[in-house]
Scaffold this active site. Structure first.
Site, short mmCIF file in Angstrom:
data_model
loop_
_atom_site.label_atom_id
_atom_site.label_comp_id
_atom_site.label_asym_id
_atom_site.label_seq_id
_atom_site.Cartn_x
_atom_site.Cartn_y
_atom_site.Cartn_z
N ASP A 197 0.60 -1.05 0.08
CA ASP A 197 -0.07 -0.17 0.00
C ASP A 197 0.76 1.32 0.00
O ASP A 197 0.47 2.28 0.32
CB ASP A 197 -0.73 -0.04 1.16
CG ASP A 197 -1.95 1.05 1.22
OD1 ASP A 197 -2.33 1.37 -0.04
OD2 ASP A 197 -2.60 1.49 2.38
N GLU A 200 7.19 10.37 2.09
CA GLU A 200 7.39 11.87 2.56
C GLU A 200 8.86 12.11 3.16
O GLU A 200 9.71 11.14 3.39
CB GLU A 200 6.61 12.08 3.75
CG GLU A 200 5.06 11.68 3.88
CD GLU A 200 4.44 12.65 2.74
OE1 GLU A 200 5.13 13.96 2.69
OE2 GLU A 200 3.49 12.40 2.09
N ASP A 232 3.14 5.26 7.16
CA ASP A 232 1.78 4.46 6.59
C ASP A 232 2.34 2.91 6.40
O ASP A 232 2.31 2.70 5.19
CB ASP A 232 1.25 5.07 5.40
CG ASP A 232 -0.08 4.51 5.09
OD1 ASP A 232 -0.47 3.71 5.72
OD2 ASP A 232 -0.28 4.80 3.68
#
Length: 152
Positions: free
Chosen positions: A36, A41, A56
């Site tokens: 996923d 970042e 995440d």
């Protein structure tokens, strides 16, 4: 087939360690089965000399019985890896330091233990072997390990 050559000419991947960091993150995602990862970042303040933030990871360790090889596309297409990452992965594939054993031991003291079920730990070892096979293919094609293993 020439995708990585194009990426290597595109900022911010054209200099510094950003591409190698991305490959490291792809390997981590593959090991934990995180299918996923849509983006990553960084801290803009540091420009290209920044580092990737591994945010995440919510889908990590979801399915232990399925390995998604497309996660390793950056490694397969670029055939580059930090030498330190490769050496660490090799170490974690050996009997005294097997990845599943190390994690099992470290996570045993966690208040939420067991954090990972045994099938997930076994999947880590299986996936690690697959990563090393990909690097092995890259090394065989390159002829010289310096073309694949980037001294960091």
């Amino acid at each position: 087939p020439n995708y990585c050559a194009q990426v290597r000419e595109t900022p911010p991947y054209d200099r510094g360690h950003r591409l190698l960091d991305l490959i490291d993150m792809a390997i981590l995602d593959f090991l934990m089965g995180n299918m996923d990862r849509h983006h990553y970042e960084t801290f803009e303040k540091f420009g290209n000399d920044t580092f990737l933030l591994h945010l995440d990871n919510g889908r990590g360790f979801g399915t232990h019985s399925r390995d998604e090889p497309s996660i390793l596309a950056p490694l397969q297409q670029c055939c580059s890896i930090k030498k330190s990452t490769y050496l660490r992965l090799q170490l974690l594939a050996t009997q005294p330091y097997r990845l599943s054993d190390v994690l099992r031991e470290v996570l045993a003291t966690d208040p939420l233990a067991p954090v990972l079920a045994e099938p997930h730990l076994q999947a880590l070892d299986r996936r690690l072997r697959k990563v090393l096979v990909v690097v092995g293919h890259c090394l065989a094609r390159a002829g010289h390990q310096e073309k694949v293993l980037v001294d960091d």
